[in-house]
Design an enzyme around this catalytic site. Structure first.
Site, PDB file in Angstrom:
ATOM      1  N   LEU A 113      -0.561   1.743   3.748  1.00 25.85           N
ATOM      2  CA  LEU A 113       0.668   1.036   4.096  1.00 25.85           C
ATOM      3  C   LEU A 113       1.072   1.602   5.444  1.00 25.85           C
ATOM      4  O   LEU A 113       1.127   2.825   5.604  1.00 25.85           O
ATOM      5  CB  LEU A 113       1.779   1.297   3.071  1.00 25.85           C
ATOM      6  CG  LEU A 113       1.838   0.439   1.786  1.00 25.85           C
ATOM      7  CD1 LEU A 113       2.966   0.933   0.893  1.00 25.85           C
ATOM      8  CD2 LEU A 113       2.002  -1.029   2.107  1.00 25.85           C
ATOM      9  N   ASP A 114       1.330   0.745   6.429  1.00 26.16           N
ATOM     10  CA  ASP A 114       1.676   1.282   7.739  1.00 26.16           C
ATOM     11  C   ASP A 114       3.023   1.996   7.687  1.00 26.16           C
ATOM     12  O   ASP A 114       3.768   1.899   6.711  1.00 26.16           O
ATOM     13  CB  ASP A 114       1.634   0.202   8.822  1.00 26.16           C
ATOM     14  CG  ASP A 114       2.653  -0.908   8.599  1.00 26.16           C
ATOM     15  OD1 ASP A 114       3.831  -0.600   8.360  1.00 26.16           O
ATOM     16  OD2 ASP A 114       2.265  -2.088   8.677  1.00 26.16           O
ATOM     17  N   VAL A 115       3.330   2.715   8.740  1.00 23.91           N
ATOM     18  CA  VAL A 115       4.515   3.568   8.768  1.00 23.91           C
ATOM     19  C   VAL A 115       5.785   2.784   8.482  1.00 23.91           C
ATOM     20  O   VAL A 115       6.699   3.276   7.810  1.00 23.91           O
ATOM     21  CB  VAL A 115       4.626   4.287  10.137  1.00 23.91           C
ATOM     22  CG1 VAL A 115       5.941   5.044  10.243  1.00 23.91           C
ATOM     23  CG2 VAL A 115       3.460   5.245  10.332  1.00 23.91           C
TER      24      VAL A 115
END
Length: 262
Positions: A113-115
């Site tokens: 999951l991206d930041v």
């Protein structure tokens, strides 16, 4: 990594350098499956002995600002933190219950999951289970709820459903629709289900039709749905039934979107 030889990132570098062998054969891909209790694993010519260790499985409700990796440089991190930091209270308690010098579980995130994204993420020290969850051959889907910068028209959703190219691969959602659980969103809240798991796949699908994703939350992986009672930044251990249900391709149908976008 599980043997404490190196971090997952360093272990990948060893593999790419041709320094890792399994049963005498050079490993070329980090995804290569090996059973440390049955296979002969060597790093730079030295055999790696891995003592059996209890497996741990956690569901985490990841907030924004956390990176899905176990190691990063200060430059890579910036103002972000590592997702493993969320389990530090559990690790501290584990340390108090075991003799000094006992090898700690090396937990790692399953998937990405991206930041700026939130929601369901697994952390475990079971590499084989993680591989089953993430490998495309498992056929598991992931569900997300997104909040868009403008209402999505029927035509826009049709275009999203037609798919687009992400990282050189054509991808299409397997399900898509307006989520009416929050009437105040005015058509800007959309539920989408994908199976590819490409980096930024969901954001790219909407961007291709001129829609910007303001907030993205993953609510399901395979047959396991993010519990409503699991608050942002919290974690909980998975039960045996949860571990099995995650891999159940038939358990991911007919479930509703859980929880508001924070």
């Amino acid at each position: 990594a599980a043997a404490g030889v190196a971090s997952r990132r360093a272990a990948e570098q060893l593999i790419f350098a041709g320094d890792v062998k399994v049963n005498g054969n050079v490993v070329v891909l980090p995804q290569h499956m090996a059973d440390p209790e049955k296979d002969k694993i060597e790093v730079k010519g030295r055999r790696v002995e891995v003592a059996p260790q209890k497996k741990f499985y956690f569901a985490v409700n990841k907030p924004k600002g956390y990176m899905c990796t176990n190691s990063a440089t200060a430059e890579e991190l910036g103002a972000s933190r590592l997702v493993g930091d969320l389990l530090q209270p559990w690790m501290d308690e584990w340390g108090r219950r075991h003799p000094r010098g006992t090898r700690k579980p090396r937990l790692f995130p399953v998937g990405r999951l991206d930041v700026q994204s939130m929601g369901l993420l697994f952390l475990t020290n079971d590499g084989q289970w993680a591989q089953k969850v993430m490998h495309p051959s498992a056929g598991l889907t992931k569900e997300y709820v997104v909040l868009l910068d403008q209402p999505a028209t029927k035509r826009m959703l049709q275009q999203v459903a037609e798919g687009t190219e992400v990282e050189g691969t054509f991808v299409q959602p397997t399900a898509l629709g307006i989520d009416n659980s929050d009437p105040s969103s005015g058509g800007r809240r959309v539920r989408i289900v994908v199976s590819e798991g490409r980096k930024h796949e969901v954001r790219e699908l909407f961007a291709a039709v001129g829609l910007k994703v303001l907030t993205l939350k993953r609510t399901r992986i395979g047959g396991y749905r993010l519990p409503k009672e699991l608050g942002l930044g919290q974690f909980m251990p998975l039960k045996d039934t949860d571990i099995r249900r995650t891999l159940d391709k038939g358990a991911d149908a007919g479930t509703s979107v859980s929880g508001p976008i924070e």
